[in-house]
Write a protein that holds these residues in place. Structure first.
Motif, mmCIF file in Angstrom:
data_model
loop_
_atom_site.group_PDB
_atom_site.id
_atom_site.type_symbol
_atom_site.label_atom_id
_atom_site.label_comp_id
_atom_site.label_asym_id
_atom_site.label_seq_id
_atom_site.Cartn_x
_atom_site.Cartn_y
_atom_site.Cartn_z
ATOM 1 N N LEU A 1 -43.828 27.337 -53.050
ATOM 2 C CA LEU A 1 -43.817 26.520 -54.251
ATOM 3 C C LEU A 1 -42.497 26.728 -54.976
ATOM 4 C CD1 LEU A 1 -45.478 24.746 -56.252
ATOM 5 C CD2 LEU A 1 -46.219 26.888 -57.305
ATOM 6 N N ARG B 1 -45.078 22.477 -53.737
ATOM 7 C CA ARG B 1 -45.456 23.272 -52.562
ATOM 8 C C ARG B 1 -45.233 22.428 -51.318
ATOM 9 N NH1 ARG B 1 -47.595 27.798 -51.601
ATOM 10 N NH2 ARG B 1 -48.284 28.102 -53.744
ATOM 11 N N SER C 1 -46.477 18.434 -55.115
ATOM 12 C CA SER C 1 -46.741 19.253 -53.923
ATOM 13 C C SER C 1 -47.351 18.435 -52.800
ATOM 14 C CB SER C 1 -47.700 20.400 -54.274
ATOM 15 O OG SER C 1 -47.074 21.296 -55.158
ATOM 16 N N HIS D 1 -52.284 25.023 -52.268
ATOM 17 C CA HIS D 1 -51.987 26.459 -52.131
ATOM 18 C C HIS D 1 -52.829 27.095 -51.038
ATOM 19 C CE1 HIS D 1 -55.604 26.990 -54.551
ATOM 20 N NE2 HIS D 1 -55.602 28.255 -54.169
#
Length: 190
Positions: A53, A59, A83, A87
């Motif tokens: 990230l 990310r 992103s 995650h």
């Protein structure tokens, strides 16, 4: 590879050979004191795939061969600071070394199935999984037939078998579809 930090940089990818002189930061992905929040996705002894990230890119997918020169962004799927990967993105390697992973480029319905050979031109949408997109991978494989099972948010399951080519539904398995891929080539048929 491991995550580490020093007095000038935030948490970043590091590598070591077990000695102080052989321990170094691979890259300052989130420049300066910011953390790159590195998440390891998969590795094969030659390359390690991870997401990181950064304020500029969000990310995204990275790959390293364990050297600073060989640590790089693969592709910015979601241009700008948005992103492309979550995650907790799911990923796994095919026998040919290509990565299959869950990501979004902002133009599809949601998180979809992508594949990459480690280069931007070799990264492509593998399968658009429909209205709700991809939920997660089930990494279990049958002995002798390395199927990769994928569960979407609608509980539809699809499987990849690197040993065959073509696409067909599995008989007597409601909601299960099989996509076969080649084990020796980077082309995957969906």
């Amino acid at each position: 590879m491991f995550t580490g930090e020093d007095t000038t940089h935030g948490i970043e990818p590091w590598v070591t050979d077990g000695t102080p002189t052989g321990t170094m930061m691979l890259a300052d992905l989130a420049t300066g004191a910011a953390d790159s929040d590195l998440r390891i996705l998969a590795g094969d002894g030659q390359r390690l795939w991870f997401s990181a990230l950064t304020p500029a890119l969000g990310r995204e997918l990275y790959v390293t061969d364990g050297t600073p020169a060989g640590t790089r962004l693969v592709v910015d799927l979601m241009p700008g600071s948005e992103s492309g990967l979550r995650h907790n993105a799911s990923a796994t390697l095919l026998p040919n070394g290509d990565l299959i992973y869950a990501a979004s480029n902002g133009t599809s319905v949601g998180t979809e199935l992508w594949t990459s050979d480690g280069s931007a031109p070799g990264t492509r949408l593998l399968a658009a999984l429909g209205q709700h997109g991809l939920h997660r991978f089930d990494h279990r494989r049958r002995p002798g037939a390395p199927d990769l099972l994928i569960k979407t948010q609608r509980n539809l399951q699809r499987a990849f078998d690197p040993g065959m080519m073509g696409m067909h539904d599995r008989p007597n398995c409601q909601g299960v579809k099989t996509f076969h891929v080649t084990g020796a080539a980077t082309k995957i048929f969906a």
